[in-house]
Design a protein around this motif. Structure first.
Motif, short mmCIF file in Angstrom:
data_model
loop_
_atom_site.label_atom_id
_atom_site.label_comp_id
_atom_site.label_asym_id
_atom_site.label_seq_id
_atom_site.Cartn_x
_atom_site.Cartn_y
_atom_site.Cartn_z
N ARG A 82 -63.75 20.44 16.93
CA ARG A 82 -64.88 21.08 17.60
C ARG A 82 -65.24 22.35 16.84
O ARG A 82 -64.36 23.07 16.37
N VAL A 83 -66.55 22.59 16.72
CA VAL A 83 -67.06 23.76 16.00
C VAL A 83 -67.83 24.65 16.96
O VAL A 83 -68.66 24.17 17.75
N TYR A 84 -67.57 25.95 16.90
CA TYR A 84 -68.30 26.94 17.68
C TYR A 84 -68.99 27.90 16.71
O TYR A 84 -68.41 28.30 15.70
N ALA A 85 -70.22 28.28 17.02
CA ALA A 85 -70.94 29.24 16.20
C ALA A 85 -71.75 30.18 17.08
O ALA A 85 -72.37 29.74 18.07
N ASP A 86 -71.73 31.46 16.75
CA ASP A 86 -72.53 32.44 17.49
C ASP A 86 -74.02 32.11 17.36
O ASP A 86 -74.48 31.70 16.28
N ASP A 87 -74.76 32.33 18.42
CA ASP A 87 -76.20 32.11 18.40
C ASP A 87 -76.87 32.88 17.27
O ASP A 87 -77.86 32.42 16.69
N GLU A 88 -76.32 34.05 16.94
CA GLU A 88 -76.96 34.94 15.97
C GLU A 88 -77.02 34.34 14.56
O GLU A 88 -77.82 34.79 13.74
N ILE A 89 -76.17 33.36 14.26
CA ILE A 89 -76.17 32.81 12.90
C ILE A 89 -76.81 31.43 12.83
O ILE A 89 -76.85 30.82 11.76
N LEU A 90 -77.33 30.94 13.95
CA LEU A 90 -77.98 29.63 13.95
C LEU A 90 -79.43 29.75 13.48
O LEU A 90 -80.11 30.76 13.73
N ALA A 91 -79.91 28.73 12.80
CA ALA A 91 -81.30 28.69 12.37
C ALA A 91 -82.19 28.56 13.60
O ALA A 91 -81.86 27.85 14.55
N GLU A 92 -83.32 29.23 13.57
CA GLU A 92 -84.24 29.20 14.71
C GLU A 92 -84.73 27.79 14.96
O GLU A 92 -85.06 27.04 14.04
N GLY A 93 -84.75 27.42 16.24
CA GLY A 93 -85.26 26.11 16.62
C GLY A 93 -84.28 24.98 16.48
O GLY A 93 -84.62 23.82 16.70
N THR A 94 -83.03 25.29 16.11
CA THR A 94 -82.02 24.23 15.98
C THR A 94 -80.75 24.66 16.72
O THR A 94 -80.55 25.83 17.00
N LYS A 95 -79.89 23.68 17.00
CA LYS A 95 -78.62 24.02 17.63
C LYS A 95 -77.42 23.60 16.77
O LYS A 95 -76.29 23.91 17.11
N ASN A 96 -77.67 22.88 15.69
CA ASN A 96 -76.56 22.38 14.86
C ASN A 96 -76.60 22.87 13.42
O ASN A 96 -75.82 22.40 12.59
N HIS A 97 -77.48 23.79 13.11
CA HIS A 97 -77.64 24.23 11.73
C HIS A 97 -77.38 25.73 11.61
O HIS A 97 -78.05 26.53 12.27
N ILE A 98 -76.40 26.10 10.79
CA ILE A 98 -76.12 27.51 10.52
C ILE A 98 -77.04 27.99 9.41
O ILE A 98 -77.13 27.35 8.36
#
Length: 221
Positions: free
Chosen positions: A159-175
């Motif tokens: 399982r992978v967790y990522a802070d919202d702040e490093i996610l690409a805008e408009g996506t939920k699976n792309h850093i």
């Protein structure tokens, strides 16, 4: 002109990883490492054969890989030259290591409950990955087992967790690599990343084409 050299280490630069594991008394351990690479949802870490983290992973067959950002260098450095092993292995005594049972306390980092493994997430790290042990590969076996000081452990990412702040805008699976600033270690010193220096042809390949059965299995959990 090139010269033949004989450097003592070959740490040309990799991300720092804080590996959290569970000790035999159910307390938590953290170990910083900088020998790591990923391929799909598999990860290879290089780690001392006789470390507390290695002992914990071999016993529990799980861990969490926490990736600190470049602004966490001081917290990571507070873990330097500490070990959860008591007594301290001879090789680490020579390097100045000391026994430290409370790694979270001295680092100022915060343990957070994981979903799938017993080892904790580190709240302050922007990326966390729960993982299970998939393979054990002693290094230098060609010289004989008595020369094995390091192991390469194959880990399966669950399982992978990522802070919202490093996610690409408009996506939920792309850093977004322009937002993600990993802490890098190069020849035992801390570095960050500069901005993108050039376009990459490889970046034209859609990331979804790299998905594997492991990827889908992690999504389905």
């Amino acid at each position: 002109m090139n010269q033949i050299i004989n450097p003592s280490i070959l740490y040309f630069g990799t991300p720092v990883v804080l590996i959290s594991t569970v000790n035999e008394n159910n307390s938590f351990n953290i170990a910083p490492i900088s020998s790591v690479f990923w391929n799909g949802y598999r990860c290879m870490i290089g780690i001392a054969a006789h470390s507390k983290t290695t002992e914990n992973i071999l016993r529990t067959r799980e861990c969490v890989l926490n990736l600190p950002s470049e602004n966490m260098a001081k917290a990571v450095d507070r873990l330097a030259l500490t070990t959860g092993s008591n007594p301290v292995p001879a090789g680490k005594i020579a390097k100045g290591y000391r026994y430290e049972p409370n790694k979270f306390g001295i680092s100022g980092l915060t343990p957070v409950r994981s979903d799938l493994v017993a080892a904790p997430l580190i709240r302050e790290c922007p990326v966390k990955m729960e993982a299970s042990l998939a393979g054990i590969h002693p290094l230098a076996m060609d010289k004989g087992i008595e020369h094995v000081r390091t192991m390469a452990l194959e880990l399966k990412i669950l399982r992978v967790y990522a802070d919202d702040e490093i996610l690409a805008e408009g996506t939920k699976n792309h850093i977004d690599p322009d937002k993600w600033k990993p802490l890098i270690m190069s020849f035992q010193k801390f570095y960050g990343l500069s901005g993108q220096i050039a376009n990459s042809t490889l970046a034209t390949v859609p990331e979804r084409l790299y998905r594997t059965p492991d990827t889908e299995e992690a999504t389905a959990r």
